[in-house]
Design a protein around this motif. Sequence first.
Motif, PDB file in Angstrom:
ATOM      1  N   VAL A 110       0.843  -1.201   0.000  1.00  0.00           N
ATOM      2  CA  VAL A 110       0.000   0.000   0.000  1.00  0.00           C
ATOM      3  C   VAL A 110       0.874   1.245   0.000  1.00  0.00           C
ATOM      4  CG1 VAL A 110      -1.676   1.303   1.344  1.00  0.00           C
ATOM      5  CG2 VAL A 110      -1.919  -1.155   1.128  1.00  0.00           C
ATOM      6  N   LEU A 111       1.895   1.233   0.856  1.00  0.00           N
ATOM      7  CA  LEU A 111       2.723   2.433   1.019  1.00  0.00           C
ATOM      8  C   LEU A 111       3.483   2.756  -0.252  1.00  0.00           C
ATOM      9  CD1 LEU A 111       3.666   4.367   3.378  1.00  0.00           C
ATOM     10  CD2 LEU A 111       5.687   2.945   3.476  1.00  0.00           C
ATOM     11  N   VAL A 112       4.141   1.757  -0.831  1.00  0.00           N
ATOM     12  CA  VAL A 112       5.060   2.022  -1.941  1.00  0.00           C
ATOM     13  C   VAL A 112       4.316   2.038  -3.270  1.00  0.00           C
ATOM     14  CG1 VAL A 112       7.047   1.173  -3.198  1.00  0.00           C
ATOM     15  CG2 VAL A 112       7.041   1.128  -0.722  1.00  0.00           C
ATOM     16  N   TYR A 113       3.511   1.003  -3.531  1.00  0.00           N
ATOM     17  CA  TYR A 113       2.885   0.924  -4.850  1.00  0.00           C
ATOM     18  C   TYR A 113       1.725   1.904  -4.976  1.00  0.00           C
ATOM     19  CZ  TYR A 113       5.574  -2.870  -6.696  1.00  0.00           C
ATOM     20  OH  TYR A 113       6.596  -3.610  -7.197  1.00  0.00           O
ATOM     21  N   LEU A 125       1.782   4.642  -7.949  1.00  0.00           N
ATOM     22  CA  LEU A 125       0.554   5.036  -8.632  1.00  0.00           C
ATOM     23  C   LEU A 125       0.441   6.553  -8.728  1.00  0.00           C
ATOM     24  CD1 LEU A 125      -1.715   3.305  -9.802  1.00  0.00           C
ATOM     25  CD2 LEU A 125      -3.099   4.088  -7.917  1.00  0.00           C
ATOM     26  N   VAL A 126       0.852   7.244  -7.653  1.00  0.00           N
ATOM     27  CA  VAL A 126       0.862   8.709  -7.689  1.00  0.00           C
ATOM     28  C   VAL A 126       1.819   9.194  -8.772  1.00  0.00           C
ATOM     29  CG1 VAL A 126       1.524  10.748  -6.386  1.00  0.00           C
ATOM     30  CG2 VAL A 126       0.128   9.005  -5.314  1.00  0.00           C
ATOM     31  N   LEU A 127       2.939   8.493  -8.903  1.00  0.00           N
ATOM     32  CA  LEU A 127       3.909   8.843  -9.939  1.00  0.00           C
ATOM     33  C   LEU A 127       3.294   8.663 -11.325  1.00  0.00           C
ATOM     34  CD1 LEU A 127       6.846   9.753  -9.634  1.00  0.00           C
ATOM     35  CD2 LEU A 127       7.527   7.457 -10.199  1.00  0.00           C
ATOM     36  N   ILE A 128       2.521   7.570 -11.501  1.00  0.00           N
ATOM     37  CA  ILE A 128       1.868   7.336 -12.793  1.00  0.00           C
ATOM     38  C   ILE A 128       0.862   8.446 -13.083  1.00  0.00           C
ATOM     39  CG2 ILE A 128       0.248   5.795 -13.960  1.00  0.00           C
ATOM     40  CD1 ILE A 128       1.708   3.472 -12.634  1.00  0.00           C
ATOM     41  N   LEU A 150       9.960   8.707  -3.973  1.00  0.00           N
ATOM     42  CA  LEU A 150       9.681   7.274  -4.044  1.00  0.00           C
ATOM     43  C   LEU A 150      10.856   6.468  -3.482  1.00  0.00           C
ATOM     44  CD1 LEU A 150       7.409   5.543  -5.077  1.00  0.00           C
ATOM     45  CD2 LEU A 150       8.622   5.309  -7.209  1.00  0.00           C
ATOM     46  N   ILE A 151      12.090   6.873  -3.833  1.00  0.00           N
ATOM     47  CA  ILE A 151      13.268   6.161  -3.338  1.00  0.00           C
ATOM     48  C   ILE A 151      13.327   6.226  -1.815  1.00  0.00           C
ATOM     49  CG2 ILE A 151      15.769   6.068  -3.414  1.00  0.00           C
ATOM     50  CD1 ILE A 151      14.536   5.371  -6.039  1.00  0.00           C
ATOM     51  N   PHE A 152      13.092   7.409  -1.282  1.00  0.00           N
ATOM     52  CA  PHE A 152      13.193   7.522   0.166  1.00  0.00           C
ATOM     53  C   PHE A 152      12.018   6.869   0.868  1.00  0.00           C
ATOM     54  CE2 PHE A 152      16.240  10.720  -1.131  1.00  0.00           C
ATOM     55  CZ  PHE A 152      17.288  10.379  -0.300  1.00  0.00           C
TER      56      PHE A 152
END
Lengths: 173, 145
Positions: free
Chosen positions: A61-64, A69-72, B69-71
Amino acid sequence: MNIDFEIIVFYALAATGVVSGAMVLIARDVVRVAFWLLSSLSAVAGLYLHLGADFLGLTQVLVYIGGILVLILFGIMMTQRDPGLVKLERKSTRSMATGVGVSLVLFLVLASVINSVGWASRRPASATPTTQDLGTALLTDYVLPFELISVLLLVVLCGAAYLARRRVEQSHA
Amino acid sequence: MGFQYANVLFGLLFGVAFVILNVAVLSRILAPRIKDPAKETTYECGEPAVGSAWVRFDMRFYTVALVFLIFEVEVAFLFPWAAVFHHFSKIGGLFAFLEVFVFVAILGVGLVYCWAKGDLEWVKSTSSGEAAVVPPAPRGELRAP
């Protein structure tokens, strides 16, 4: 909580993940694709939790969901020149064939790996929080991999910043 | 298995039901229905919207999001460490501290790299050497490069 209820939860999560994943491919509006991806990734996080991997599920949840997803969505907001009008177009037969071929090879590789692993046929009877066990492992047996992850992240960070920077300069030039 | 996850499931269902009940059911029953063109606007009692919401965002958001994202992944690895550090500090916590210190320091190098290269600067200098000063954005729009 008997076994039937767990099976129902599993199939509900699995169906959500598979249907959402299919909708990612079917949907034509790129923003809708992103939101179907949100649904699919959430279902996978739910599957992790269902298997008792609480840390993995919450990291998903935290990373993806929280990051990738926010990056996408950022990528969509930054690239769409004619917003709201651009739909994903159907690709030519040749690129479709390439895509199907690559997917098939990937599927076969994954299927053979999944088949070759001797999976535990049952879940652990009690789902205990795994975070502390992971921490202990990272501080004892897996010290070197832990530090190598840091180096890997460093390389990714520098590479990502470099690539993004190049694009920025080109767009200004 | 069970009790904690049953709590999570209950909380999830309660949250979904709360939203659906309030937004879709209660508001339909309780709210008075008076049509007004002002109610159709984006900000009903705020500023009038200028232009479309579908503007292109500036590329620099992307760089910041990548670094974030990296951090974020780094932080995800710090959670298990933080969960057991108290335990390890009783039996000689220096090693546990140093290990994570090295972990964070290696990534600190990356932060310094981005900082020194100007990726974190909001106003970047372009390849032509001129300072790319952000022109005043049109009202209600974010600047597109």
